[in-house]
Write an enzyme that holds these catalytic residues in place. Structure first.
Site, short mmCIF file in Angstrom:
data_model
loop_
_atom_site.label_atom_id
_atom_site.label_comp_id
_atom_site.label_asym_id
_atom_site.label_seq_id
_atom_site.Cartn_x
_atom_site.Cartn_y
_atom_site.Cartn_z
N SER A 179 -67.49 -52.52 -22.89
CA SER A 179 -66.62 -51.38 -22.58
C SER A 179 -67.41 -50.12 -22.88
O SER A 179 -67.83 -49.90 -24.02
CB SER A 179 -65.37 -51.47 -23.45
N LYS B 3 -67.14 -52.49 -18.08
CA LYS B 3 -65.86 -51.78 -18.01
C LYS B 3 -66.11 -50.32 -18.34
O LYS B 3 -66.78 -50.01 -19.33
CB LYS B 3 -64.90 -52.42 -19.01
N LYS C 7 -64.43 -46.46 -18.97
CA LYS C 7 -63.22 -45.68 -19.25
C LYS C 7 -63.10 -44.60 -18.19
O LYS C 7 -64.11 -43.98 -17.81
CB LYS C 7 -63.32 -45.05 -20.65
N ASP D 78 -60.84 -48.73 -17.09
CA ASP D 78 -59.72 -48.74 -18.04
C ASP D 78 -59.27 -47.29 -18.27
O ASP D 78 -60.05 -46.46 -18.73
CB ASP D 78 -60.17 -49.37 -19.37
N GLU E 195 -57.45 -51.42 -15.57
CA GLU E 195 -56.72 -51.73 -16.80
C GLU E 195 -55.81 -50.56 -17.18
O GLU E 195 -56.25 -49.40 -17.22
CB GLU E 195 -57.74 -52.01 -17.91
N ASP F 3 -52.82 -53.93 -20.81
CA ASP F 3 -53.30 -53.92 -22.19
C ASP F 3 -52.16 -53.40 -23.07
O ASP F 3 -51.29 -54.17 -23.53
CB ASP F 3 -54.58 -53.05 -22.27
N LYS G 10 -55.26 -58.88 -27.04
CA LYS G 10 -55.86 -58.48 -28.31
C LYS G 10 -54.93 -59.03 -29.39
O LYS G 10 -53.76 -58.63 -29.45
CB LYS G 10 -55.91 -56.96 -28.42
N GLY H 243 -60.89 -55.95 -27.14
CA GLY H 243 -61.43 -55.57 -28.44
C GLY H 243 -60.91 -54.22 -28.87
O GLY H 243 -60.35 -53.47 -28.05
O1 OSB Z 1 -58.31 -50.00 -24.27
O2 OSB Z 1 -59.44 -51.75 -24.52
C1 OSB Z 1 -59.13 -50.63 -24.90
C2 OSB Z 1 -61.31 -49.62 -27.87
C3 OSB Z 1 -60.36 -49.04 -28.68
C4 OSB Z 1 -59.06 -48.94 -28.25
C5 OSB Z 1 -58.69 -49.44 -27.01
C6 OSB Z 1 -59.63 -50.04 -26.20
C7 OSB Z 1 -60.97 -50.10 -26.62
C8 OSB Z 1 -62.06 -50.62 -25.81
C9 OSB Z 1 -63.27 -51.16 -26.52
O3 OSB Z 1 -62.06 -50.60 -24.60
C10 OSB Z 1 -63.28 -52.64 -26.63
C11 OSB Z 1 -64.31 -53.13 -27.61
O4 OSB Z 1 -65.48 -53.24 -27.24
O5 OSB Z 1 -63.97 -53.40 -28.78
MG MG Z 2 -57.68 -51.19 -22.68
#
Ligand code: OSB
Ligand code: MG
Length: 374
Positions: A140, A166, A168, A193, A218, A243, A267, A295
């Site tokens: 991510s 992925k 953001k 995402d 996402e 999510d 998660k 994560g």
């Molecule tokens: O939306 O998946 C998410 C990290 C913190 C809060 C929300 C998210 C995320 C990530 C990182 O996308 C995922 C990771 O590598 O731990």
């Molecule tokens: Mg997410």
């Protein structure tokens, strides 16, 4: 299995690089660690609640409060027997009356799973009913100041072997940014995402993403907007992955019924623990829908739980698992998590497999409580 005592501590760990999403920027990870001790072993759990309530209502401080005041005082002395996979939740029965605060409770439930697996002398993977096969790993990548920096980060991730990228997104950093990425990387398995940065009124804009061959989008809409996600999914070809919207099996059933999304990011912290994650995995697998393990910028401890969960067959897409070095100059476990050929391999050792580095954890600890006190 009986729990004799429990401990709660907060550590602070700086990220190698700030991680930015549509809701804010993470520079230092405040992490609550829970240990539960019994039967001559210690189990570890990590609370994924962030510093602020931008991802869900929970924060590090609400989790500390609920754990210290309502969950952990009742834990020592609890006992549970019976079918193995029921034990961790049964040990938490004294705090079943608590509404919400799933990340706080999950930290204890997951510590109880680790303890159970250590007492049995088996890897957590095995106790969860999964094989010890390595699993494919995605990465991510947070919002970057400009496209050049982003393309460079993607180059680095591909060189490190990540099997899926992925990115953001947020209004102002979406369609044009992803088009630039697609021009440069036409074949890379790519997804976006939004962390709820859009509303139902943004449907036309989001529909432009359909031309970019994304694996999924996402959580484009609000964390409570299941109905709006269903309306959006009806007009998009790209699958929606949920999510923030899915906090429980009940949410997932509703989402399926409404058609609010086709893919699920699980998660364990968000849904209250590994037992609820197993129920979600089974539901999504029965319906033949894609799912993967997400994560929350975990240390090696929370990451170990995620790696164990990701071995279940319903998790058929690469998870946000990542190597330790992606986030930490030095992780708090021995060994640290590594990626080999785009895969992450669980350790064939009891429990979560990795050993928490006790001296380092002690040095990073900013507050600590024991139940019962000393
Ligand atoms: O939306 O998946 C998410 C990290 C913190 C809060 C929300 C998210 C995320 C990530 C990182 O996308 C995922 C990771 O590598 O731990
Ligand atoms: Mg997410």
């Amino acid at each position: 299995m009986r729990i004799d005592h429990a401990e709660l501590r907060e550590i602070r760990l700086p990220l190698v690089r700030p991680f930015e999403t549509s809701t804010g920027r993470w520079s230092v990870r405040r992490v609550l660690l829970v240990t539960v001790a019994g039967e001559g072993h210690v189990g570890w759990g990590e609370c994924v609640a962030p510093s602020d309530p931008s991802y869900s209502p929970e924060t590090v401080d609400t989790a500390w409060h609920v754990l210290e005041r309502f969950v952990l005082p009742d834990l020592p002395g609890t006992e549970a027997e019976g079918p193995e996979t029921k034990i961790p939740e049964a040990l938490l029965a004294p705090s079943r009356w608590i509404r919400g605060h799933r990340m706080a409770r999950a930290a204890v439930e997951m510590a109880a799973w680790d303890l159970l697996a250590r007492v049995r002398g088996e890897p957590l993977r095995t106790v969860l009913g999964a094989s010890l096969e390595p699993v494919p790993v995605g990465i991510s990548i947070g919002l970057q100041p400009d496209d050049d920096t982003l393309l460079h980060r993607i180059d680095e991730a591909l060189a490190a072997g990540y099997a899926r990228i992925k990115l953001k997104i947020r209004p102002g950093r979406d369609v044009e940014m992803l088009q630039a990425v697609r021009r440069r990387f036409p074949e890379v398995p790519l997804m976006a995402d939004a962390n709820s940065a859009y509303s139902a009124a943004d449907g036309d804009r989001l529909a432009e993403l359909d031309d970019l061959s994304l694996l999924m989008i996402e959580q484009p809409l609000g964390h409570e907007d299941l109905w709006e996600h269903a309306a959006l999914q009806a007009r998009l070809r790209t699958p929606i992955c949920l999510d923030e919207s899915i906090r429980s099996l009940a949410d997932a059933r509703l989402a399926l019924e409404l058609g609010a999304g086709r893919i699920l990011n699980v998660k364990p912290g968000r849904v209250g623990g590994l037992a609820e994650s197993l129920r979600l995995e089974a539901l999504w697998r029965e319906r033949g829908q894609g799912a993967w393990v997400g994560g929350m910028l975990e240390t090696g401890i929370g990451r170990a739980h995620n790696v164990a969960l990701a071995g279940l067959p319903g998790f058929d897409l690469p998870g946000d698992l990542s190597a330790s070095r992606r986030y930490w100059a030095r992780d708090i476990t021995d060994p640290e998590w590594e990626i080999e050929d785009g895969m992450i391999r669980p350790l064939d050792r009891p429990g979560i497999g990795v050993a928490p580095d006790l001296a380092r954890i002690a040095a990073l600890t900013v507050r600590h409580r024991r139940f019962p006190e000393a």
